[in-house]
Design an enzyme around this catalytic site. Structure first.
Site, PDB file in Angstrom:
ATOM      1  N   ASN A   1       0.696  -1.397  -0.191  1.00 20.14           N
ATOM      2  CA  ASN A   1       0.062   0.101   0.350  1.00 20.14           C
ATOM      3  C   ASN A   1       1.134   1.464  -0.102  1.00 20.14           C
ATOM      4  O   ASN A   1       1.438   1.928   0.682  1.00 20.14           O
ATOM      5  CB  ASN A   1      -0.568   0.115   1.547  1.00 20.14           C
TER       6      ASN A   1
ATOM      7  N   LEU B   1     -13.213   6.157   8.966  1.00 17.74           N
ATOM      8  CA  LEU B   1     -12.727   8.051   9.368  1.00 17.74           C
ATOM      9  C   LEU B   1     -10.971   7.615  10.566  1.00 17.74           C
ATOM     10  O   LEU B   1     -10.718   7.197  11.394  1.00 17.74           O
ATOM     11  CB  LEU B   1     -14.053   8.327  10.471  1.00 17.74           C
ATOM     12  N   GLY B   2     -10.933   8.481   9.076  1.00 16.44           N
ATOM     13  CA  GLY B   2      -9.364   8.262   9.517  1.00 16.44           C
ATOM     14  C   GLY B   2      -8.624   9.916   8.307  1.00 16.44           C
ATOM     15  O   GLY B   2      -9.648  10.823   8.666  1.00 16.44           O
TER      16      GLY B   2
ATOM     17  N   HIS C   1     -12.030   3.967  -0.381  1.00 15.19           N
ATOM     18  CA  HIS C   1     -11.497   3.294   0.665  1.00 15.19           C
ATOM     19  C   HIS C   1     -12.931   1.600   0.851  1.00 15.19           C
ATOM     20  O   HIS C   1     -13.380   1.541   1.514  1.00 15.19           O
ATOM     21  CB  HIS C   1     -12.535   3.382   2.156  1.00 15.19           C
TER      22      HIS C   1
ATOM     23  N   GLY D   1      -8.734   4.228  11.346  1.00 19.72           N
ATOM     24  CA  GLY D   1      -7.551   4.893  13.082  1.00 19.72           C
ATOM     25  C   GLY D   1      -8.840   6.010  13.726  1.00 19.72           C
ATOM     26  O   GLY D   1      -8.806   6.029  14.676  1.00 19.72           O
TER      27      GLY D   1
END
Length: 397
Positions: A8, A212-213, A184, A331
């Site tokens: 990644n 949510l990051g 995502h 995160g």
């Protein structure tokens, strides 16, 4: 022993994971041997973190890293480290590729022709796509017989109804691919697959997942299929993020160019790198720092983030015709209890009743037993999803 390597790649980092191929029969049995990350690439202070399959930190000689390290250099160091294992060989490499455009709706084995087509999509995701694809050619040169698989962040959303993907633009623009793609998708795909087991019950037909990051989005899933999402043509739309603005009035962009005299490049740099939590607070794009800060600007940024999440949940719930479960992941979603609390309080009208103590403990279920809508915290695992797909596409599982 043959392994799956997942990569990644980002503008300043290279995340990797190594999975024994023998565990690729299912997501449940696919467990990593190592996970790691090179951070601080391309101008920062290089750092390497490495953990074993049990999540325990593995000693790394970070001091041996050069003062400056770019993505090709990090990849070379990773491959050199892998070559040192006498019991390890690579069976397939899986890449997270942010954008698959209109043509790639499922993971594919990369060829030079497909790689070239994916590079043509770089203008649609300029902060992600070039870096996602950067390791492909070096790996092909070094291991010409090693299959490489691209797993797309847009693929999970490909079955959204046309009305959810279309902008109100001239038809010829839509025909050229100017539509909402959503991102995502690997995270949403993973959560969707593990949800029944994680809940210990049937999740119902109407689920919203909040990824949510540093990059944030939400997705409405109906009977296991994405029907709407907050990100659109690019990964800037929707929620405010760490440094990205999220959704804006297009007229504001025109104003910045026509009245403020900013160039397109200056506007792009501001919206992608100096906006979001960082721009509003003037302090940081890291939610952890903002939650710890006593500054009113930090509070304002957190409040705006939660408010916008509540607004987006309301929109997605209308697309679903109601809501059965709300899942937090990534995160901020997994680790920021105050943010989850603010969002759940704003969604009480939907039937969410927060269990404040469970939320403070980062428990899996954070809604009360009486809550009409379940609220959950479920860790995502995009690398495992990439490994699982890569083994299948390569015919190894």
């Amino acid at each position: 022993m043959r392994h799956i390597l997942t990569l990644n790649s980002g503008s300043s980092s290279l995340k990797f994971a190594l999975y024994p191929l023998e565990g690729a029969a299912s997501l449940d049995t696919l467990t990593p041997r190592y996970r790691g990350k090179y951070a601080g690439l391309n101008g920062g202070t290089p750092r390497l973190t490495l953990r074993d399959g049990e999540g325990q930190a593995v000693d790394t000689d970070t001091a041996a890293l050069p003062e400056k390290l770019d993505l090709p250099g990090a990849l070379e160091r990773l491959l050199h480290w892998l070559d040192a294992f006498s019991d390890l060989s690579l069976a397939v490499v899986g890449h997270r590729v942010v954008h698959g455009g209109r043509d790639y709706h499922r993971p594919v084995t990369l060829t030079s022709e497909i790689t070239a087509e994916l590079k043509e999509l770089e203008p649609l995701a300029p902060l992600h796509q070039p870096f996602c694809l950067a390791p492909v050619d070096p790996l092909a040169e070094r291991y010409p017989e090693l299959p490489q698989v691209a797993c797309f962040d847009t693929a999970f959303h490909a079955e959204q109804p046309e009305v959810a993907r279309q902008f109100a633009l001239p038809r010829e623009m839509t025909a050229r691919g100017l539509i909402r793609y959503g991102f995502h998708g690997l995270s949403y795909d993973y959560i969707n697959r593990v949800l029944p087991e994680s809940l210990g019950e049937a999740p119902g037909e109407r689920v919203i997942v909040a990824h949510l990051g540093n990059g944030s989005s939400l997705c409405a899933i109906h009977k296991g299929t994405s029907v709407a999402s907050t990100m659109g043509f690019t990964a800037m739309e929707g929620m405010p993020m760490g440094t990205r603005s999220g959704r804006l009035d297009p007229g504001l962009v025109l104003h910045l160019i026509q009245q403020e005299g900013m160039s397109a490049e200056e506007v792009s740099e501001m919206l992608y790198k100096r906006s979001g939590l960082l721009g509003v607070s003037g302090i940081s794009g890291d939610m952890r720092e903002l939650l710890e800060s006593p500054a009113p600007e930090a509070r304002e940024a957190v409040d705006l983030y939660a408010y916008r999440a509540v607004r987006e949940i309301g929109s997605l719930a209308s697309a679903l015709g109601g809501l059965d479960q709300l899942v937090f992941t990534a995160g901020i979603g997994e680790g920021a209890g105050p943010v989850r609390e603010a969002i759940c309080r704003g969604c009480e009208w939907l039937g969410i009743e927060l269990d404040a103590d469970a939320n403070r403990r980062d428990a899996r279920r954070i809604s009360t037993a009486e809550s009409r809508v379940g609220a959950w915290v479920i860790p995502t695992d995009e690398e495992r999803m990439i490994a699982w797909y890569s083994a299948r596409v390569a015919g190894l599982a």
